[in-house]
Scaffold this active site. Structure first.
Site, short mmCIF file in Angstrom:
data_model
loop_
_atom_site.label_atom_id
_atom_site.label_comp_id
_atom_site.label_asym_id
_atom_site.label_seq_id
_atom_site.Cartn_x
_atom_site.Cartn_y
_atom_site.Cartn_z
CB SER A 140 35.03 -27.48 0.95
OG SER A 140 35.59 -27.73 -0.32
CE LYS A 192 44.11 -45.80 -17.25
NZ LYS A 192 42.66 -45.48 -17.34
#
Length: 336
Positions: A140, A192
């Site tokens: 990764s 949010k």
């Protein structure tokens, strides 16, 4: 002797030993005697080097993250900032002809991986060779920072690949209902609390995160495609997030050769015309105390992770309380 006193005495003894080794290394660094490669390839307390041209060695161990630039007893904490500084220092050092990047990392955050990758790019732009040596794992983000290297060397059993992106959050609605816990939220901006653990994710939120993830994934593909000279359409079938061994990666052109650290050093030496038997490794000035504190920090992180997992399996309620007192971050860290 009480258990607490015994532990304290043990720590003091370890500190004394570490400091003595560090002082020895500092005095040793002042000599011009060449040190045989086999004695300094992965020197635990940091290696010394003789004068003259050589090969820089930078190690990336553990998760790749951005860490605070704080200091303890004069020693800088680990993190991508420290790694980038080492790479840039070698870029400006006329003695350094090539850099071996020793990677032993399962990945990390995208921002930190990209900063290290840009430092590698700067090294190459200045005409210095970069050879990656993969250890146990370079997957990764660990592969991301390796992709632009001139050559990548992996062990046959190195775990690498995992070319993909993931972001995840907890959904504790069932646990909260079971224990009668509710959440009061006041927010400005409907997205949010996009990773709120106290409710299910909406379809709109999932779309936002999928677009975000896709964009970062494309960035990852672009780096690998350019670094390995593999067209994106050929890269896509193997860039599905799966992990592979070094042996498999060689067949897929994700690495260039099989071997360990010494093989990478030999390749670097041959690339820049140095003696592969005595290439003069130039490492950072890590000495006893710094290594000791790093090990203590790594052990502490490992123990905390283990304690958290054990607590979650035995009684999930404290985890719920922990989450209830943790305000979601105003951004999402995409993990590679």
């Amino acid at each position: 002797m009480k258990k607490g006193t015994s532990i304290m005495v043990g720590i003091l003894i370890l500190c004394f030993i570490a400091s003595m080794v560090g002082i020895f290394q500092l005095f040793k660094a002042k000599t011009n005697k060449p040190v045989p490669l086999l004695n300094k390839d992965l020197n635990f307390f940091g290696a010394t080097s003789k004068k003259g041209p050589g090969i820089g060695v930078v190690r990336v161990y553990g998760p790749i993250m951005t860490e605070a630039e704080s200091y303890f007893a004069g020693f800088q904490e680990r993190g991508c900032d420290s790694i980038v500084k080492k790479l840039d220092k070698f870029r400006k050092d006329d003695r350094v002809r090539a850099v071996v990047l020793r990677v032993n990392s399962p990945g990390g955050s995208i921002g930190a991986s990209q900063e290290i990758t840009e430092a590698v790019r700067r090294l190459k732009d200045d005409g210095k060779k970069v050879i990656v040596s993969m250890g146990d794992i370079a997957a990764s983000g660990g592969y991301y920072i390796s992709a632009l290297a001139d050559k990548i060397v992996a062990n046959r059993g190195t775990i690498t690949g995992s070319i993909g992106v993931i972001s995840a959050g907890l959904n504790l609605t069932g646990l909260m209902e079971k224990h009668g816990v509710k959440m009061n939220v006041v927010k400005q901006g409907k997205n949010k609390d996009i990773f709120a653990y106290w409710r299910d994710m909406t379809a709109e939120e999932r779309t936002i995160l999928e677009e975000l993830s896709k964009n970062v994934y494309e960035q990852f593909l672009e780096v690998v495609s350019k670094g390995r000279n593999i067209p994106k359409n050929e890269l896509l079938p193997i860039a599905d997030g799966k992990i592979i061994t070094g042996e498999q990666a060689l067949k897929l052109r994700l690495v260039d050769e099989l071997g360990g650290f010494l093989k990478a050093v030999t390749i670097a030496a041959n690339e820049v015309g140095l003696d592969p038997e005595n290439p003069n490794l130039i490492t950072s000035t890590e000495v006893g105390f710094q290594k000791l504190f790093e090990l203590i920090g790594q052990e502490s992180m490992s123990q905390r992770s283990m304690n958290f997992q054990q607590m979650l399996m035995s009684n999930p309620l404290p985890v719920l309380y922990y989450c209830a007192y943790s305000i979601p971050a105003p951004y999402i860290t995409m993990m590679q």
